[in-house]
Design a protein around this motif. Structure first.
Motif, short mmCIF file in Angstrom:
data_model
loop_
_atom_site.label_atom_id
_atom_site.label_comp_id
_atom_site.label_asym_id
_atom_site.label_seq_id
_atom_site.Cartn_x
_atom_site.Cartn_y
_atom_site.Cartn_z
N UNK A 265 3.30 3.56 -19.75
CA UNK A 265 3.03 4.48 -18.65
C UNK A 265 1.80 4.06 -17.87
N UNK A 266 0.72 3.74 -18.58
CA UNK A 266 -0.51 3.34 -17.88
C UNK A 266 -0.32 2.03 -17.14
N UNK A 267 0.30 1.06 -17.77
CA UNK A 267 0.46 -0.26 -17.15
C UNK A 267 1.25 -0.19 -15.86
N UNK A 268 2.41 0.49 -15.89
CA UNK A 268 3.25 0.49 -14.69
C UNK A 268 2.66 1.35 -13.57
N UNK A 269 1.72 2.21 -13.91
CA UNK A 269 1.07 2.99 -12.85
C UNK A 269 0.16 2.11 -12.00
N UNK A 270 -0.25 0.96 -12.55
CA UNK A 270 -1.08 0.01 -11.81
C UNK A 270 -0.30 -1.21 -11.32
N UNK A 271 0.81 -1.54 -12.02
CA UNK A 271 1.61 -2.70 -11.61
C UNK A 271 3.01 -2.51 -12.17
N UNK A 272 3.96 -2.29 -11.29
CA UNK A 272 5.28 -1.85 -11.75
C UNK A 272 6.14 -2.95 -12.36
#
Length: 243
Positions: free
Chosen positions: A221-228
C-alpha cells in the motif's frame, strides 16, 4: 531477456508462504542463484552456473553448504563460481570446511571470485557497494538490452547512478514502512517509501519489493502510493523481463 524467480521474498523471519529472500536469475543459457536460503532444489534442478553472495548475514548465506552437497549428490562435475565480496572468502571457506565438502570424493571445482564485474555466457554482472554492512553489495544484471538492478539489503539510496535510468526491473528491499524509518535506517534497511521514491527517480519500468516483513499489505500500500509500478513478487513464479 532475463528471467527472475523469487525462491523467497521475506526478510530474516520465514513464513509458510515465503522463505528468506533469494533469487534465481536466468538467461537462455545461464542461471545464477543470488544468496542461498530456501528452495535450494530449484538451483539444483536448473544446474546453476554460479552463486552470488551479497553479504555475510545468516539469512543470505546459510544454505550454501546444502546447495554444494546436493549438487555433488546429483553428480555435478562442472565448476561452480561463487561471486562474493572481498572479505567473505574466509567465512565461506569455513562453511565448506565444517562439512568437509571440498574433500568429498569427486567433488566439483568451487571457485571463489571477488571481482567487481563478471560475465557468464550472455549474463553480465556488475557489483556496487550498498549501505548495510561493511561488505554488502548489490548487483546489476544485463543481457542484451535488458537490465535488472538488485539492491539487496541497504539503507535508502538517495543518489542513484545515471546508468540506472529507465532500468527494466528494480528489485529493492522494503523491510518496513516509513513510520518506522528511524529504526530501519539504524538496522541498515529501507522502507517501502524509500524503494518507491528510488524507483520513481530512475523511472524503473517495473519494481519488485523483497526482504519483506510479515505485514506485506502495508508494504504494498505504501509503495504504490508513491510509485504505482511497485509490486510484491509471488515465490516460485517465473517473471520474464525484457525481450
Amino acid at each position: 531477456m532475463i528471467k527472475i524467480t523469487f525462491l523467497g521474498s521475506n526478510g530474516s523471519i520465514q513464513e509458510r508462504e515465503s522463505g528468506n529472500t533469494s533469487l534465481l536469475v536466468k538467461t537462455q543459457n545461464t542461471s545464477v542463484l543470488v544468496d542461498t536460503s530456501t528452495h535450494i532444489e530449484e538451483a539444483v534442478v536448473n544446474q546453476i552456473d554460479g552463486v552470488i553472495l551479497t553479504h555475510e548475514h545468516t539469512d543470505h548465506l546459510y544454505g550454501l553448504p546444502s546447495l554444494v552437497h546436493q549438487l555433488w549428490l546429483k553428480g555435478r562435475t562442472k565448476e561452480l563460481i561463487v561471486l562474493l565480496p572481498e572479505g567473505m572468502t574466509k567465512m565461506v571457506e569455513s562453511l565448506l570446511k565444517v562439512f568437509s565438502l571440498r574433500e568429498k570424493k569427486a567433488m566439483f571445482p568451487i571457485t571463489l571470485v571477488t571481482d567487481n564485474e563478471y560475465k557468464i555466457k550472455a549474463l553480465s554482472m556488475t557489483f556496487f557497494k550498498t549501505d548495510h554492512t561493511p561488505l554488502s553489495r548489490g548487483v546489476i544484471f544485463s543481457s542484451g538490452d535488458t537490465r535488472v538492478v538488485y539492491t539487496s539489503d541497504t539503507r535508502p539510496i538517495l543518489d542513484a547512478p545515471k546508468t540506472w535510468k529507465d532500468v527494466d526491473l528494480l528489485i529493492h528491499e522494503a523491510s518496513g514502512v516509513s513510520e518506522g524509518e528511524e529504526t530501519l535506517i539504524k538496522k541498515g534497511h529501507s522502507s517501502a517509501k524509500d524503494a518507491a521514491l528510488l524507483a520513481s527517480s530512475i523511472n524503473a519500468k517495473k519494481v519488485f519489493l523483497c526482504h519483506l516483513p510479515q505485514d506485506k499489505d502495508s508494504i504494498k500500500k505504501e509503495a504504490i502510493s508513491y510509485y504505482d509500478k511497485c509490486a510484491i513478487p509471488t515465490p516460485l513464479e517465473e517473471y520474464v523481463i525484457g525481450e
